[in-house]
Enzyme design. Sequence first.
Site, PDB file in Angstrom:
ATOM      1  N   ASP A  39       0.834  -1.203   0.000  1.00 51.83           N
ATOM      2  CA  ASP A  39       0.000   0.000   0.000  1.00 51.83           C
ATOM      3  C   ASP A  39       0.863   1.245   0.000  1.00 51.83           C
ATOM      4  OD1 ASP A  39      -2.086  -1.668   0.091  1.00 51.83           O
ATOM      5  OD2 ASP A  39      -2.700  -1.206   2.150  1.00 51.83           O
ATOM      6  N   GLU A  41       3.824   1.666  -1.220  1.00 48.52           N
ATOM      7  CA  GLU A  41       4.397   1.931  -2.539  1.00 48.52           C
ATOM      8  C   GLU A  41       3.347   2.541  -3.459  1.00 48.52           C
ATOM      9  OE1 GLU A  41       7.375  -0.383  -4.989  1.00 48.52           O
ATOM     10  OE2 GLU A  41       6.644  -1.828  -3.503  1.00 48.52           O
ATOM     11  N   LEU A  89     -10.072   8.874   1.860  1.00 49.76           N
ATOM     12  CA  LEU A  89      -9.476   9.767   2.865  1.00 49.76           C
ATOM     13  C   LEU A  89      -8.111  10.175   2.351  1.00 49.76           C
ATOM     14  CD1 LEU A  89     -10.046   7.742   6.175  1.00 49.76           C
ATOM     15  CD2 LEU A  89     -10.966  10.012   5.703  1.00 49.76           C
ATOM     16  N   GLU A 119      -9.522   7.609  15.552  1.00 48.34           N
ATOM     17  CA  GLU A 119     -10.083   6.257  15.502  1.00 48.34           C
ATOM     18  C   GLU A 119      -9.100   5.323  14.808  1.00 48.34           C
ATOM     19  OE1 GLU A 119     -13.584   6.609  13.083  1.00 48.34           O
ATOM     20  OE2 GLU A 119     -14.635   7.850  14.529  1.00 48.34           O
ATOM     21  N   LYS A 121      -7.858   2.918  12.006  1.00 46.77           N
ATOM     22  CA  LYS A 121      -8.219   2.778  10.590  1.00 46.77           C
ATOM     23  C   LYS A 121      -8.230   1.293  10.268  1.00 46.77           C
ATOM     24  CE  LYS A 121      -7.294   4.335   5.968  1.00 46.77           C
ATOM     25  NZ  LYS A 121      -7.239   3.011   5.353  1.00 46.77           N
ATOM     26  N   LYS A 295     -10.542  12.933  12.733  1.00 52.06           N
ATOM     27  CA  LYS A 295     -11.720  13.614  12.185  1.00 52.06           C
ATOM     28  C   LYS A 295     -12.057  14.782  13.087  1.00 52.06           C
ATOM     29  CE  LYS A 295     -13.655   9.191  10.748  1.00 52.06           C
ATOM     30  NZ  LYS A 295     -14.605   8.131  10.998  1.00 52.06           N
TER      31      LYS A 295
HETATM   32  N1  LIG Z   1      -1.243  -2.266  -2.857  1.00 50.67           N
HETATM   33  C1  LIG Z   1      -1.861  -1.837  -3.932  1.00 50.67           C
HETATM   34  O1  LIG Z   1      -1.561  -2.203  -5.059  1.00 50.67           O
HETATM   35  C2  LIG Z   1      -2.994  -0.867  -3.782  1.00 50.67           C
HETATM   36  C3  LIG Z   1      -3.741  -0.469  -4.903  1.00 50.67           C
HETATM   37  C4  LIG Z   1      -4.809   0.416  -4.720  1.00 50.67           C
HETATM   38  C5  LIG Z   1      -5.099   0.899  -3.451  1.00 50.67           C
HETATM   39  N2  LIG Z   1      -4.352   0.477  -2.383  1.00 50.67           N
HETATM   40  C6  LIG Z   1      -4.610   0.982  -1.011  1.00 50.67           C
HETATM   41  O2  LIG Z   1      -5.887   1.537  -0.922  1.00 50.67           O
HETATM   42  C7  LIG Z   1      -5.779   2.896  -0.575  1.00 50.67           C
HETATM   43  C8  LIG Z   1      -6.793   3.702  -1.285  1.00 50.67           C
HETATM   44  O3  LIG Z   1      -8.013   3.196  -0.898  1.00 50.67           O
HETATM   45  P1  LIG Z   1      -9.081   4.101  -0.261  1.00 50.67           P
HETATM   46  O4  LIG Z   1      -9.471   5.153  -1.202  1.00 50.67           O
HETATM   47  O5  LIG Z   1     -10.114   3.167   0.266  1.00 50.67           O
HETATM   48  O6  LIG Z   1      -8.341   4.838   0.903  1.00 50.67           O
HETATM   49  P2  LIG Z   1      -7.952   4.361   2.313  1.00 50.67           P
HETATM   50  O7  LIG Z   1      -8.208   2.937   2.520  1.00 50.67           O
HETATM   51  O8  LIG Z   1      -6.584   4.831   2.563  1.00 50.67           O
HETATM   52  O9  LIG Z   1      -8.915   5.264   3.209  1.00 50.67           O
HETATM   53  C9  LIG Z   1     -10.319   5.435   3.048  1.00 50.67           C
HETATM   54  C10 LIG Z   1     -11.095   4.298   3.586  1.00 50.67           C
HETATM   55  O10 LIG Z   1     -10.699   4.021   4.911  1.00 50.67           O
HETATM   56  C11 LIG Z   1     -11.707   3.234   5.471  1.00 50.67           C
HETATM   57  N3  LIG Z   1     -11.729   3.379   6.925  1.00 50.67           N
HETATM   58  C12 LIG Z   1     -11.236   2.470   7.802  1.00 50.67           C
HETATM   59  N4  LIG Z   1     -11.394   2.871   9.068  1.00 50.67           N
HETATM   60  C13 LIG Z   1     -12.025   4.063   9.023  1.00 50.67           C
HETATM   61  C14 LIG Z   1     -12.462   4.960  10.025  1.00 50.67           C
HETATM   62  N5  LIG Z   1     -12.277   4.735  11.323  1.00 50.67           N
HETATM   63  N6  LIG Z   1     -13.065   6.091   9.622  1.00 50.67           N
HETATM   64  C15 LIG Z   1     -13.259   6.353   8.299  1.00 50.67           C
HETATM   65  N7  LIG Z   1     -12.857   5.546   7.312  1.00 50.67           N
HETATM   66  C16 LIG Z   1     -12.239   4.403   7.666  1.00 50.67           C
HETATM   67  C17 LIG Z   1     -12.968   3.587   4.750  1.00 50.67           C
HETATM   68  O11 LIG Z   1     -13.410   2.434   4.096  1.00 50.67           O
HETATM   69  C18 LIG Z   1     -12.562   4.577   3.712  1.00 50.67           C
HETATM   70  O12 LIG Z   1     -13.209   4.359   2.490  1.00 50.67           O
HETATM   71  C19 LIG Z   1      -4.406   3.325  -0.931  1.00 50.67           C
HETATM   72  O13 LIG Z   1      -4.014   4.387  -0.114  1.00 50.67           O
HETATM   73  C20 LIG Z   1      -3.628   2.064  -0.676  1.00 50.67           C
HETATM   74  O14 LIG Z   1      -3.314   1.987   0.683  1.00 50.67           O
HETATM   75  C21 LIG Z   1      -3.327  -0.373  -2.523  1.00 50.67           C
END
Ligand SMILES: NC(=O)c1ccc[n+]([C@@H]2O[C@H](COP(=O)([O-])OP(=O)(O)OC[C@H]3O[C@@H](n4cnc5c(N)ncnc54)[C@H](O)[C@@H]3O)[C@@H](O)[C@H]2O)c1
Length: 676
Positions: A39, A41, A89, A119, A121, A295
């Site tokens: 993630d 990277e 986020l 909170e 994550k 938040k």
């Molecule tokens: N490894 C890979 O190839 C790859 C590819 C794509 C995305 N990703 C990962 O996914 C992320 C992007 O996904 P994203 O848009 O879901 O962002 P994210 O997962 O970084 O953050 C947003 C999400 O966090 C979650 N979340 C968990 N606990 C929470 C809390 N207490 N309050 C609010 N939200 C909470 C929610 O589902 C929200 O949609 C990237 O930053 C990366 O880490 C990894």
Amino acid sequence: MSEMKSEDQDIGQQIERLRNEIARHERLYRKENQPEISDQEFDRMVKELEELEAQYPLFSSSESPTRKVGDDRSKGFITVRHRVPMQSLDNTYNQSELFDFDTRLKRLLPGLQPVYLVEPKIDGLAISLTYEKGRFVQAVTRGNGEEGDDVTENVRTIHSLPDRLKGDDFPDLIEIRGEIYMTRKEFKRINKEREASDLPRFMNPRNLASGTLKQLDPAVVAQRKLEIVCYGVGEIRGMTFHHQHEFNELFSAWGLPTVERVWQAEGIENAWKAVEELDALRLEFAYPTDGAVLKLDDLSLQQEAGSTSKAPRWAISYKFAAEQAETLLREITIQIGRTGNLTPVAELEPVEIAGTTVSRATLHNEDEIRRKDVREGDTVIVEKAGEIIPAVVRVVTEKRKKDSSPFDFKGRLDELGFEAERVPGQAAWRLRASDNPVRLRRQIEHFAGRQAMDIDGLGKEIVRQLVERGLVRDVADLYGLGADELAGLDKFAEKSANNLVAAIATSREADLWRVIHGLGIPMIGAEAAKLLASTFGTMERLTKASTEDLAAIDGIGPKMADSLVDYFNEDANRERIRRLFQEAGLKMESSLERHNDEGPLSGKTLVLTGTLPSMTRDEAKAKIEKAGGKVTGSVSRKTDFLVAGAEAGSKLEKARKLDVAILDQEALLAILSDGS
Ligand SMILES: NC(=O)c1ccc[n+]([C@@H]2O[C@H](COP(=O)([O-])OP(=O)(O)OC[C@H]3O[C@@H](n4cnc5c(N)ncnc54)[C@H](O)[C@@H]3O)[C@@H](O)[C@H]2O)c1
């Protein structure tokens, strides 16, 4: 002037390449549940793109992944629009950027004395649960943020999620936002079971949870325990809230699973302390966490701050970094995969990271080497996250030797005598000649592996000798080997030679899926091979299938379908299959839930609901399968018939909405009797 133009062109191309690469990783992560990179990277790539777009606004685009939420929608589910969009986020891995977030907020909301809610994550999948008057009615994935997949039936299998909320004080309607996850314990249990049945392991709990949630059959979902945690809301009708922390309190009172600990912190310094406390505690939580979410607690301030097209301005996630170490990159070697794919690998001065010694790390592909400008002899930062293979993150350029020069990928392939080409539209290089000895060795090792033909005693060393001596030029040659030829190999006793000949002979009876997987067709793993074997039953039928036939199978995507058709169109591959069948005598049939393609329901998908007058569901299912049909658990656009008995409920409604043909028992029996 013209110089400017060419610099612009370069930047434009760089941005385009980065966007394509990000889109590829999004797909691997969200749709295929098989991320290649960590993630962190991924987040670094997005950040690099953000910086380039900020510097060169000429190239900014509303379609850029920096402005849009990654899409998880998949085939087979009904799409539902969220009443309030589900956003992502903003994230950071660094303390000073977290403090910058606080500064930005104060600029945006003059006079602000922020109270933050901190909170955990949760590292799972975002979900939106609709409760109407306290009753659970629908669960939808985040999708593209605006609309997601209806996974209600699958979410109903989660025991800890109440169908009715406790108490009697509920809004008319509330969208509760939460995260679906799998415990580490359940993840380990499933992987252990899979190993025992010789199936490949899942990579990490998030991938497994995500793959499970998108199963089309809720019965499969029920066998794998998913869990849920709720932390926020979308639309609310008929109840008013003032602070974010009220949600957690109310959710607990309603009997919804919530996070066990949140911190209310005045000012960013206290919030930072909470983040540190959380980091020390988080391994004790039941769910995997990858960071902390800050938040603004006051909902009216949240509203004032607003959001961008991708994320709210009033929240940020601070992600805990994967472990890293600095070491010397001695050499870049090229690894040949079974499909002829060429992957650059960093050979490192061994270094300890997260409790293991790391001496090799992936460099992914030519573009990644160029993007990071990784050179032989460089000092590099290596990272290991979870079960993902170690990767080179960046070069410590200050320690670079003066005489170093950029790594020439193509040049190295030429030096090694590889006849290779870049796969059109991809960053990967692939060997052109299929008779390259190393590729041949990988193919045979894969063919003989436990996940394929399971030929005991055909280890790497034997394969090497068989190829070097020209005894095996293709996997089909294995079946012509005699004990005397094998006994002639170095360090190979007569007894082992006899055993190996016997093991090779036994493999003739192997189920079709093992042969399909053993062939090493790009993108076709063991799971896909099983699907294909159970659908087509014989190799002959499979080789005749069109791209459309293949892509119509649940679990076979369009790229997999193309790959299969390309493979079967190549003369050398057809010849290999002919020899395996005619000369080597492989059975090439499947006893996996055999498919009757002549029955009256062949190729049809049915769903059963309600109580039938004179048949149990199992009896009906058996009859349908005997007639060539498939029974699944939930109604989707792919359903051909819904068989509805008495007291049919939401499935009947859904079938009507989708115009799916509805049968009663009599109509079903009439179709079944057509075939007899
Ligand atoms: N490894 C890979 O190839 C790859 C590819 C794509 C995305 N990703 C990962 O996914 C992320 C992007 O996904 P994203 O848009 O879901 O962002 P994210 O997962 O970084 O953050 C947003 C999400 O966090 C979650 N979340 C968990 N606990 C929470 C809390 N207490 N309050 C609010 N939200 C909470 C929610 O589902 C929200 O949609 C990237 O930053 C990366 O880490 C990894």
